[in-house]
Write a protein that holds these residues in place. Structure first.
Motif, PDB file in Angstrom:
ATOM      1  N   PRO A 188       0.823  -1.203   0.000  1.00  0.00           N
ATOM      2  CA  PRO A 188       0.000   0.000   0.000  1.00  0.00           C
ATOM      3  C   PRO A 188       0.862   1.261   0.000  1.00  0.00           C
ATOM      4  O   PRO A 188       2.064   1.199   0.231  1.00  0.00           O
ATOM      5  N   VAL A 189       0.173   2.360  -0.261  1.00  0.00           N
ATOM      6  CA  VAL A 189       0.876   3.637  -0.229  1.00  0.00           C
ATOM      7  C   VAL A 189       0.350   4.428   0.964  1.00  0.00           C
ATOM      8  O   VAL A 189      -0.679   4.088   1.551  1.00  0.00           O
ATOM      9  N   TYR A 190       1.078   5.491   1.285  1.00  0.00           N
ATOM     10  CA  TYR A 190       0.743   6.233   2.490  1.00  0.00           C
ATOM     11  C   TYR A 190       0.527   7.705   2.146  1.00  0.00           C
ATOM     12  O   TYR A 190       1.082   8.219   1.172  1.00  0.00           O
ATOM     13  N   VAL A 191      -0.272   8.318   2.940  1.00  0.00           N
ATOM     14  CA  VAL A 191      -0.507   9.754   2.772  1.00  0.00           C
ATOM     15  C   VAL A 191       0.824  10.487   2.880  1.00  0.00           C
ATOM     16  O   VAL A 191       1.623  10.208   3.772  1.00  0.00           O
ATOM     17  N   TYR A 197       3.101   6.315 -11.349  1.00  0.00           N
ATOM     18  CA  TYR A 197       2.212   5.519 -12.199  1.00  0.00           C
ATOM     19  C   TYR A 197       2.855   5.351 -13.574  1.00  0.00           C
ATOM     20  O   TYR A 197       3.577   6.237 -14.049  1.00  0.00           O
ATOM     21  N   PRO A 220      -6.500  11.485 -13.205  1.00  0.00           N
ATOM     22  CA  PRO A 220      -6.057  11.096 -11.862  1.00  0.00           C
ATOM     23  C   PRO A 220      -7.060  11.603 -10.825  1.00  0.00           C
ATOM     24  O   PRO A 220      -7.563  12.731 -10.951  1.00  0.00           O
ATOM     25  N   PRO A 221      -7.360  10.811  -9.835  1.00  0.00           N
ATOM     26  CA  PRO A 221      -8.313  11.256  -8.805  1.00  0.00           C
ATOM     27  C   PRO A 221      -7.680  12.347  -7.945  1.00  0.00           C
ATOM     28  O   PRO A 221      -6.840  12.067  -7.088  1.00  0.00           O
ATOM     29  N   THR A 223      -8.799  13.980  -5.648  1.00  0.00           N
ATOM     30  CA  THR A 223      -9.121  13.938  -4.219  1.00  0.00           C
ATOM     31  C   THR A 223      -8.086  13.122  -3.444  1.00  0.00           C
ATOM     32  O   THR A 223      -7.967  13.234  -2.231  1.00  0.00           O
ATOM     33  N   ASP A 224      -7.362  12.295  -4.181  1.00  0.00           N
ATOM     34  CA  ASP A 224      -6.361  11.434  -3.532  1.00  0.00           C
ATOM     35  C   ASP A 224      -4.931  11.772  -3.954  1.00  0.00           C
ATOM     36  O   ASP A 224      -3.987  11.372  -3.273  1.00  0.00           O
ATOM     37  N   LEU A 225      -4.783  12.444  -5.084  1.00  0.00           N
ATOM     38  CA  LEU A 225      -3.446  12.705  -5.617  1.00  0.00           C
ATOM     39  C   LEU A 225      -3.272  14.189  -5.906  1.00  0.00           C
ATOM     40  O   LEU A 225      -4.211  14.867  -6.339  1.00  0.00           O
ATOM     41  N   VAL A 266       0.390  11.437  -2.657  1.00  0.00           N
ATOM     42  CA  VAL A 266      -0.855  10.950  -2.045  1.00  0.00           C
ATOM     43  C   VAL A 266      -1.283  11.933  -0.962  1.00  0.00           C
ATOM     44  O   VAL A 266      -0.479  12.341  -0.122  1.00  0.00           O
ATOM     45  N   ILE A 267      -2.568  12.313  -1.020  1.00  0.00           N
ATOM     46  CA  ILE A 267      -3.095  13.244   0.007  1.00  0.00           C
ATOM     47  C   ILE A 267      -4.275  12.591   0.703  1.00  0.00           C
ATOM     48  O   ILE A 267      -4.843  11.624   0.234  1.00  0.00           O
TER      49      ILE A 267
END
Lengths: 267, 170
Positions: A188-191, A197, A220-221, A223-225, A266-267
């Motif tokens: 997994p990745v972390y905030v 990619y 790209p999303p 809200t997450d990136l 990652v946010i």
């Protein structure tokens, strides 16, 4: 056409010239030759392939038109006719989905035996029969590079065996693309982590394929990136703050790939 | 668990004879975001002097750096060899606290902060009438460790060890 030459010969003969002296005369040889024209039987194979161009998954048909040509004389009556064609063995690339006027097709040897029932069991002078095979293409053949093959027909009226051949084939034109998107960063990745990619578009076919400007998109999303940045992007690829896309038409030749890499936080 | 779902699509054309074929493809990538970032705190140990005297306290400093983005709770422990014992006086960022470093002291460090733990140790009196210490004349090694429970699914305790520090007792 050729001639039949047949010669009869008397090498030597004698007769008595004077019955009182019994003198004999010896003569010879004498001969005579018969020269008669011979009419050879003629057979033909006309291989007809349709359509000329196909895509993977398409159906194509080959007709083998076999003819015992009437040459104006009593010719052979062929009781066995076979067609040998490499395409019968190319089962990796084309599946036989139907046939007409074949009693059997051996996909190992490539020999198809023609069913002569419809012409009374023998192919007589002046008669013709069409044997057909229908295929569905399932792959792009390598050798031969396409479905262009030579068929050889053998006509049997033992001891007469005649052969002829013809060549044709359908050509696959396919430009299928595949696309894959992977994260090179282990999951997994972390905030707070910056991840990478990679998008790969590959032409798995054998003809050029074109992606018109704007027809490749990656959203790209957000809200997450964040902090999305293309890494050494091809000149045709850009990010406009919302999406990654191709700004101009992209042509991918058969077997070619386009690789797009970007990083994001990652946010 | 939160996921990053990312898709890419493309539409393309190629020709078969005179016929133009148009197709579309797409791919979907799903990556899990782990809310816990199991980055171990950093632990460094230094001593203020290179040598120590018998029956005299030796002061050491352990720096715990919280590299995670969250506060890390941990138990700090110090180990010495050769009968050296930690003193009860402990200072955390120069603030005195009471604890037994052999059993462990519970502390916490904030995200991005560095905790400075100052503690002393002594080679004790040998209980002779004059409490005369004899020089060891040999090297003594100290090592500290912290134990914490990382933010992970298993939530198993994890140990982080400092660098060993050696000094001579005169």
């Amino acid at each position: 056409m050729s001639n039949i030459l047949n010669t009869a010969t008397v090498e030597e003969y004698e007769y008595e010239l004077d019955p009182n002296t019994h003198v004999e005369v010896t003569k010879g040889p004498i001969s005579s030759t018969s020269d008669e024209p011979k009419v050879d039987p003629v057979v033909t194979l006309d291989k007809v392939c349709a359509p000329d161009y196909i895509d993977l998954g398409d159906t194509f048909t080959i007709d083998y038109i076999l003819t015992n040509v009437d040459v104006g004389a009593a010719g052979p009556n062929f009781n066995n006719v076979t067609v040998t064609d490499t395409i019968f063995t190319m089962t990796t690339y084309a599946t036989i989905t139907g046939s007409t006027n074949f009693t059997s097709i051996d996909t190992g040897t490539g020999v198809g035996t023609v069913d002569l029932t419809s012409v009374g069991g023998t192919l007589d002078p002046g008669e013709s029969i069409t044997a057909s095979v229908t295929f569905t293409s399932i792959g792009v053949p390598v050798n031969p590079s396409q479905f262009v093959t030579t068929a050889i027909a053998l006509f049997y009226d033992v001891p007469i065996i005649m052969t002829t051949n013809d060549t044709c084939g359908s050509i696959i034109r396919n430009g299928d693309l595949t696309i894959s998107k992977v994260m090179l960063t282990p999951s997994p990745v972390y905030v707070g982590q910056t991840v990478t990619y990679q998008i790969t578009i590959t032409n798995t076919g054998n003809v050029d394929s074109e992606i018109e400007a704007g027809d490749f998109t990656d959203y790209p999303p957000l809200t997450d990136l964040t902090d999305i940045a293309l890494v050494a992007p091809p000149a045709s690829i850009s990010f406009d703050g919302t999406k990654i896309y191709n700004t101009v038409d992209i042509t991918l030749a058969g077997g070619a790939s386009l690789v797009i890499t970007f990083t994001a936080k990652v946010i | 668990m939160k996921e990053i779902i990312n898709t890419a699509t493309a539409t393309y054309q190629y020709t078969i004879g005179t016929q133009s074929i148009t197709k579309s493809i797409g791919t979907r990538n799903v990556v899990v975001i782990d809310p816990c970032h199991p980055e171990d705190p950093l632990l460094r140990l230094t001593t203020m002097t290179a040598c120590a005297r018998c029956c005299q306290p030796l002061w050491l400093v352990a720096a715990v750096e919280g590299v995670s983005d969250k506060t890390t709770h941990f138990v700090f422990t110090a180990d010495f060899d050769k009968k050296y014992r930690p003193l009860p006086e402990i200072f955390v960022n120069d603030v005195p606290i009471v604890g037994d470093l052999r059993r462990g002291v519970s502390l916490c460090v904030g995200a991005g902060q560095t905790l400075r733990i100052t503690f002393g140790a002594i080679f004790p009196c040998d209980y002779s009438p004059c409490c005369i210490c004899k020089p060891l004349c040999e090297k003594v090694t100290a090592l500290t460790r912290i134990c914490y429970i990382p933010c992970s699914i298993q939530r198993l305790p994890k140990y982080v060890y400092s660098n060993p520090v050696s000094f001579k007792v005169l």
